[in-house]
Design an enzyme around this catalytic site. Structure first.
Site, PDB file in Angstrom:
ATOM      1  N   ALA A   1      -3.823   7.729  -5.100  1.00  0.00           N
ATOM      2  CA  ALA A   1      -2.448   7.243  -5.247  1.00  0.00           C
ATOM      3  C   ALA A   1      -2.554   5.750  -5.557  1.00  0.00           C
ATOM      4  O   ALA A   1      -2.528   4.901  -4.659  1.00  0.00           O
ATOM      5  CB  ALA A   1      -1.682   7.473  -3.957  1.00  0.00           C
TER       6      ALA A   1
ATOM      7  N   GLY B   1       0.836  -1.206   0.000  1.00  0.00           N
ATOM      8  CA  GLY B   1       0.000   0.000   0.000  1.00  0.00           C
ATOM      9  C   GLY B   1       0.860   1.240   0.000  1.00  0.00           C
ATOM     10  O   GLY B   1       2.061   1.178  -0.277  1.00  0.00           O
ATOM     11  N   ASN B   2       0.264   2.386   0.280  1.00  0.00           N
ATOM     12  CA  ASN B   2       1.053   3.621   0.394  1.00  0.00           C
ATOM     13  C   ASN B   2       0.404   4.531   1.440  1.00  0.00           C
ATOM     14  O   ASN B   2      -0.663   4.218   1.961  1.00  0.00           O
ATOM     15  CB  ASN B   2       1.191   4.302  -0.978  1.00  0.00           C
ATOM     16  CG  ASN B   2      -0.150   4.693  -1.561  1.00  0.00           C
ATOM     17  OD1 ASN B   2      -0.853   5.537  -1.025  1.00  0.00           O
ATOM     18  ND2 ASN B   2      -0.522   4.041  -2.667  1.00  0.00           N
ATOM     19  N   TYR B   3       1.057   5.643   1.724  1.00  0.00           N
ATOM     20  CA  TYR B   3       0.627   6.496   2.840  1.00  0.00           C
ATOM     21  C   TYR B   3      -0.456   7.512   2.485  1.00  0.00           C
ATOM     22  O   TYR B   3      -0.744   8.395   3.272  1.00  0.00           O
ATOM     23  CB  TYR B   3       1.831   7.248   3.417  1.00  0.00           C
ATOM     24  CG  TYR B   3       2.800   6.356   4.143  1.00  0.00           C
ATOM     25  CD1 TYR B   3       2.405   5.678   5.296  1.00  0.00           C
ATOM     26  CD2 TYR B   3       4.108   6.191   3.689  1.00  0.00           C
ATOM     27  CE1 TYR B   3       3.298   4.854   5.973  1.00  0.00           C
ATOM     28  CE2 TYR B   3       4.994   5.372   4.363  1.00  0.00           C
ATOM     29  CZ  TYR B   3       4.579   4.707   5.506  1.00  0.00           C
ATOM     30  OH  TYR B   3       5.453   3.895   6.175  1.00  0.00           O
ATOM     31  N   SER B   4      -1.059   7.410   1.315  1.00  0.00           N
ATOM     32  CA  SER B   4      -2.091   8.397   0.945  1.00  0.00           C
ATOM     33  C   SER B   4      -3.241   8.373   1.958  1.00  0.00           C
ATOM     34  O   SER B   4      -3.743   7.304   2.307  1.00  0.00           O
ATOM     35  CB  SER B   4      -2.624   8.082  -0.452  1.00  0.00           C
ATOM     36  OG  SER B   4      -3.775   8.859  -0.693  1.00  0.00           O
TER      37      SER B   4
END
Ligand code: C5P
Length: 399
Positions: free
Chosen positions: A275, A207-210
């Site tokens: 994102a 995943g990512n930090y969005s």
């Protein structure tokens, strides 16, 4: 003003006689008007006059003694597209500022979800008193629109600031508000937000930090201007309760792709603020992957590029907006994305900069248009940045 529901609150001041003219002007401009009066307002103007002009019964009491029905302040508050309190006495302003709900007018005010316009009217000393000024400032700070009192002759015989703004001024102010806030009415805007999660096995993902804050702020900004918004969101901890926003929750890039391509044809524009993961595990393990002595290698495959696909589907009338979150060579990369994805404009921000990018409440963006324009904005809250982006979108839609 046409087709709008206006709830007019009339309080007990001599300027109440002007409420008759105000109702006439609002009705003439096509609004449906209901009038709620405080008990003292009835001493200044008869309910019969306002009922006749508004073509609706006047509301004063919580209960209608004739038919035993309850005058629901909640329903009134929800019915109204705007509430105008004119004249607003020092007493009612003080109650509103402090959340006192002791009559149908102040109770309806607390229930109203719509914009509220307040036209103060009182003697000059009451108006200038620090208590009144503090209460007016409180009302302003919570988003009420104050239609300032005017200078001139007062009923007391004194002269100074405290006269209620003329009914024509009040009507013009409300009508300008509606005009300004309906620039996207009739338009459908799709907005993507948040990260995507790409499963590795049943308990792990990439995943990512969005946070989704930028996409949700865009959805709110477009909905506030009358757009119907389709908000396609990855996993976020945010909520939206604007009635114009239809939210579709997805998890992976593939699900976001499917939701976007299924909905794009009915949209006038799309803003791709999500994102989206660029890669996902080529295979997802059925069972939790066990720890082993050796390193683990996961083969990744490309996800569908949603913005690029929409860029290929786009009709000449549709507007497509993308984001470019960069850590280096921002302008060049953003311009490349603009071309590759057939965007109308791209919003560039820098992931390495403090106060911009993921997981913060502010952003520092530059808009780069397909016409070669570059517009840099100062660091602002994400909701202000959303307004700048939506304004640029309105320019494109009007071209
Ligand atoms: O190519 P890149 O990921 O840097 O492009 C960013 C823009 O493209 C963003 O607007 C993002 O929402 C969109 N995007 C997309 N689908 C992807 C990757 C990015 O729609 N798979």
């Amino acid at each position: 003003m046409s087709g709008k529901n206006i709830l007019l609150g009339v309080t007990g001041g001599i300027a109440a006689y002007k409420a008759a003219q105000l109702v006439r002007l609002l009705v003439k401009q096509g609004a449906s008007v209901k009038v709620v009066m405080t008990p003292t307002a009835k001493q200044f103007i008869t309910p019969l006059t306002l009922a006749t002009l508004s073509q609706n019964p006047i509301l004063v009491d919580f209960f209608n003694s004739e038919n035993g029905e309850w005058n629901s302040h909640v329903k009134l508050g929800l019915w109204a597209d705007a509430m105008i309190i004119a004249p607003a006495t020092a007493n009612t302003i003080a109650k509103m500022a402090n959340g006192i709900a002791d009559n149908l007018l102040t109770t309806s005010y607390l229930s109203a979800r719509c914009p509220v316009f307040v036209a103060p009217a009182m003697d000059l000393d009451m108006f200038a008193h620090p208590a009144t000024q503090k209460n007016i400032a409180t009302l302003k700070s919570v988003g009420n629109i104050i239609i300032d009192a005017e200078d001139g002759e007062l009923a007391s015989g004194l002269s100074g600031k405290g006269r209620m703004a003329e009914p024509e001024t009040i009507t013009a102010c409300v009508s300008a508000y509606f005009e300004q806030n309906s620039q996207l009415s009739g338009k459908t805007i799709m907005i993507t937000a948040g990260p995507t999660y790409e499963n590795i096995d049943p308990v792990r993902f990439i995943g990512n930090y969005s946070s989704g804050k930028m996409g949700f702020a865009l959805a709110e900004a477009a909905a506030a201007l009358g757009a119907k918004v389709i908000l396609i969101s990855g996993p976020v901890k945010l909520s939206s309760n604007h009635p114009n926003i239809k939210r579709i929750d997805v998890t992976s890039a593939q699900q976001m792709f499917e939701a976007c391509t299924a909905n794009f044809a009915q949209c006038d524009a799309a803003i791709m603020a999500a994102a989206v993961a660029d890669y996902r595990p080529a295979t997802v393990a059925d069972q939790k992957i066990k720890k082993a002595e050796n390193n683990l290698t996961i083969t990744l495959e490309a996800t569908p590029d949603i913005a690029k696909s929409l860029g290929q589907m786009k009709s000449p009338k549709q507007v497509l907006v993308g984001f470019a979150l960069e850590t280096e060579n921002g302008l060049q990369n953003a311009e490349d994305k603009l071309k590759k994805k057939n965007l109308d404009f791209v919003v560039l921000n820098n992931a390495n900069e403090a106060g911009a990018g993921f997981n913060c409440d502010t952003n520092h963006v530059t808009i780069i248009t397909s016409g070669g324009e570059k517009i840099e904005f100062p660091t602002k809250s994400k909701s202000e940045v959303a307004n700048d982006i939506v304004n640029q979108l309105i320019n494109c839609l009007n071209k």
